[in-house]
Design an enzyme around this catalytic site. Structure first.
Site, short mmCIF file in Angstrom:
data_model
loop_
_atom_site.label_atom_id
_atom_site.label_comp_id
_atom_site.label_asym_id
_atom_site.label_seq_id
_atom_site.Cartn_x
_atom_site.Cartn_y
_atom_site.Cartn_z
N CYS A 99 73.36 54.26 57.45
CA CYS A 99 72.84 53.27 56.44
C CYS A 99 73.80 51.89 56.07
CB CYS A 99 72.59 53.95 55.19
SG CYS A 99 71.78 55.61 55.28
N HIS A 392 64.13 51.57 51.92
CA HIS A 392 65.32 51.54 52.79
C HIS A 392 65.19 51.58 54.19
CE1 HIS A 392 69.30 52.61 54.08
NE2 HIS A 392 69.33 53.76 53.97
N CYS A 422 76.82 54.28 50.83
CA CYS A 422 77.08 55.43 51.52
C CYS A 422 76.40 55.45 52.86
CB CYS A 422 76.65 56.61 50.55
SG CYS A 422 74.99 56.45 50.28
#
EC number: 2.3.1.16
Length: 436
Positions: A99, A392, A422
């Site tokens: 990510c 996302h 994160c």
């Protein structure tokens, strides 16, 4: 505090971010259904170059990322160069840091700028959760390899006869840690229980995120940084993120059942970020190169930091680890920040990191620091909403956050902003940005 590490070239130039752009983000299997990540990347980079009016040959490097890899296009960066009319001699390579992928892409371009090997580059990422590399079982994969080497029909039939019906079922990519088998939501549940985060707190943060994002769109704050896209059959434009629930109420969130720990959990689909399709990119240059081209930078990259922790327990604590390091390298404290933007993978993860940033005990006993990083002022935190609302697309989120934060800093007259995320594998990323 240790000595700051200035991000400058050998000639003393700052690292300028001159522009940024993204596609609208689409929930899985909606507006971008059937559009692979490489095409989303081409869309955003092509439009970014067109809007910036920078000569295509001025871009000397493109670093791009994709988390959900497609075997037919393993180097998405090079495919984007070849598919957007950029100079074919443009250096291009792909990166992946889960990510935090586009954070890594930005850091790589910045390092090339500081080394003096380039003067301008593009960094970004794209992902599609609607176009996935659907695989086969290990048993079928082995048989297919052996069949390819078999010389007779009888040998081939014998090999196929070893398969069971279940071996023929397709295998979708797992949204779980390879090393532990834990899903991201399982880790979010761990964190909610470890740090005493309630369902009500998670729902409230999710609701806040959607309300802030809806307000940002209504006030026109995102219009400049989100392009309008057209996809086959090219009849209707897609111009705004389609995950934002501007009309929802807290009561709506309370209706959903836990998605991971069905009996005792508090993490739901509503207080988690959804699977999403999209792409985002930024153009970076040395400060002197931007001046040569007559460009006013959006802002500057002041520092960055990447960290890693164990994956078995509460592994989504990357922001709590990387934020103090990025601040230290920038020569700043939490109080110096105008904006603080954190990737909202889950409301539980976000709230846990906020809690630990203000914890003296965590700073001393875990980080080995003399004092807490600092409480995050709610007036500075995710002021335009976050990933729970926007969605996302794994590799695109960092570039979205950077562009969004720099535009908001400019609207506020400048200052410092920190963006942090994160990532799977226990990774964390943070960057300090500056706008004038």
């Amino acid at each position: 505090m240790r000595q700051a590490l200035p991000l400058v070239t050998r000639q003393g130039d700052r690292i300028a971010i001159v522009s940024g752009l993204r596609t609208p983000f689409a929930r899985q299997a909606t507006a971008f259904h059937g559009i692979p990540a490489v095409d989303l990347g081409k869309m955003v980079v092509g439009e970014l170059l067109a809007r910036s009016e920078i000569p295509a040959d001025a871009i000397e490097q493109l670093v791009f990322g994709q988390v959900v890899q497609m075997p037919e296009a393993p180097n998405i960066a090079r495919e984007i160069v070849l598919g957007t009319g950029m100079n074919v001699h443009t250096d291009a390579y792909s990166v992946s840091r889960a990510c935090a992928t586009s954070f890594q892409a930005v850091a790589n371009v910045a390092e090339s700028l500081m080394a003096g090997t380039i003067r301008a580059g593009i960094a970004g990422g794209a992902d599609s959760s609607s176009v996935l590399p659907i695989g086969v079982s290990k048993a079928l994969a082995r048989v297919l390899v052996d069949v390819n080497k078999a010389r007779t029909t009888r040998q081939r039939l014998t090999l196929f006869s070893r398969l069971r019906l279940r071996d023929l079922l397709p295998v979708p990519p797992a949204v779980a840690e390879y090393s532990t088998g834990l899903r991201m939501g399982d880790t979010a549940e761990q964190m909610a229980k470890t740090y005493g985060i309630t369902r009500e707190q998670q729902d409230a943060l999710a609701h806040r995120s959607h309300q802030r994002a809806a307000q940002a769109w209504a006030e026109g704050k995102l219009a400049e940084e989100v392009m309008t896209t057209y996809v086959p059959p090219y009849k209707n434009p897609f111009a705004e993120d389609n995950n934002i629930r501007g009309a929802s109420t807290l009561a709506d969130y309370a209706k959903l059942r836990p998605a991971f720990d069905r009996k005792h959990g508090s993490v739901t689909a509503a207080n988690s970020t959804p699977l999403t399709d999209g792409a985002a990119a930024v153009i970076l240059m040395t400060e002197s190169r931007a001046k040569e081209l007559g460009l006013r930078p959006l802002g500057y990259l002041r520092s960055y930091a990447f960290t890693a922790i164990d994956v078995w327990q509460d592994m989504l604590l990357g922001p709590a680890w990387s934020t103090p390091l990025a601040l230290e390298r920038a020569g700043l404290t939490m109080a110096d920040l105008t904006l603080f933007d954190m990737h909202e993978a889950f409301a539980a993860q976000t709230l846990a990191n906020l809690q630990l940033l203000g914890s003296e005990r965590f700073a001393c006993e875990v980080l080995g620091r003399a004092q807490a990083t600092g409480e995050v002022d709610d007036a500075k935190f995710n002021v335009l909403g976050g990933s729970i609302a926007y969605g996302h697309p794994f590799a695109a989120t960092g570039a979205r956050m950077i562009t969004q934060t720099l535009h908001e800093l400019r609207r506020r007259g400048g200052g410092f902003g920190l963006v942090t995320a994160c990532a799977a594998g226990g990774l964390g990323a943070a960057m300090v940005l500056e706008a004038e």
